[in-house]
Design an enzyme around this catalytic site. Sequence first.
Site, PDB file in Angstrom:
ATOM      1  CB  ILE A  65      -0.960   0.011   1.217  1.00  0.00           C
ATOM      2  CG1 ILE A  65      -1.688  -1.321   1.362  1.00  0.00           C
ATOM      3  CG2 ILE A  65      -1.979   1.152   1.057  1.00  0.00           C
ATOM      4  CD1 ILE A  65      -2.534  -1.435   2.622  1.00  0.00           C
ATOM      5  N   PRO A  66       1.520   1.531  -1.147  1.00  0.00           N
ATOM      6  CG  PRO A  66       2.217   1.665  -3.368  1.00  0.00           C
ATOM      7  CD  PRO A  66       1.501   0.797  -2.408  1.00  0.00           C
ATOM      8  CG  HIS A  67       0.778   5.267   2.584  1.00  0.00           C
ATOM      9  ND1 HIS A  67       1.194   3.973   2.770  1.00  0.00           N
ATOM     10  CD2 HIS A  67       1.150   5.946   3.690  1.00  0.00           C
ATOM     11  CE1 HIS A  67       1.768   3.872   3.957  1.00  0.00           C
ATOM     12  NE2 HIS A  67       1.769   5.058   4.541  1.00  0.00           N
ATOM     13  N   GLY A  68       1.305   8.377   0.552  1.00  0.00           N
ATOM     14  CA  GLY A  68       1.999   9.593   0.928  1.00  0.00           C
ATOM     15  C   GLY A  68       1.035  10.749   1.013  1.00  0.00           C
TER      16      GLY A  68
END
Length: 152
Positions: A65-68
């Site tokens: 779950i790549p997030h930013g």
Amino acid sequence: MKIVELLDPAAVEADIQSVTKNEVLAEMTDVLLRSAKDLNREDVLSVLLERERLGSTGIGEGVAIPHGKLKKIDQLILAFGRSRKGVDFDSMDGKPAHLFFLLLAPEESISVHLKTLARISKLLKDTDVRDRLLMATSGEEIYEIIRVEETT
């Protein structure tokens, strides 16, 4: 807030072609930009790469779950991608990631960002859901699986 309220069907990719973590981040950024056309690709990618430097967003069981957080948005934005081959994402369990949710949140958001991450994690903890997402034949079918799971 439900996942399908944030996930535009146009931002679902059933066949991620990337073979490295950084390539996945770039490809998933492109998938996200299908529905969030006003965002700057380099800004999004920079935020994702910076977050990965802090620690991998590969949570295990074939999921990442790549997030930013991004200054220029006022609501959560989501994209989904699937890699049939799997990609080494430095996941906690050492296994390749096949299912990717990319999440961008406004810089000031904390609560809704964390709740959405938890909601995605809960959805993908279900082995049956993961299996159906892996077996789906199209982006439309993937979206429908997610939609149905959130209404049950």
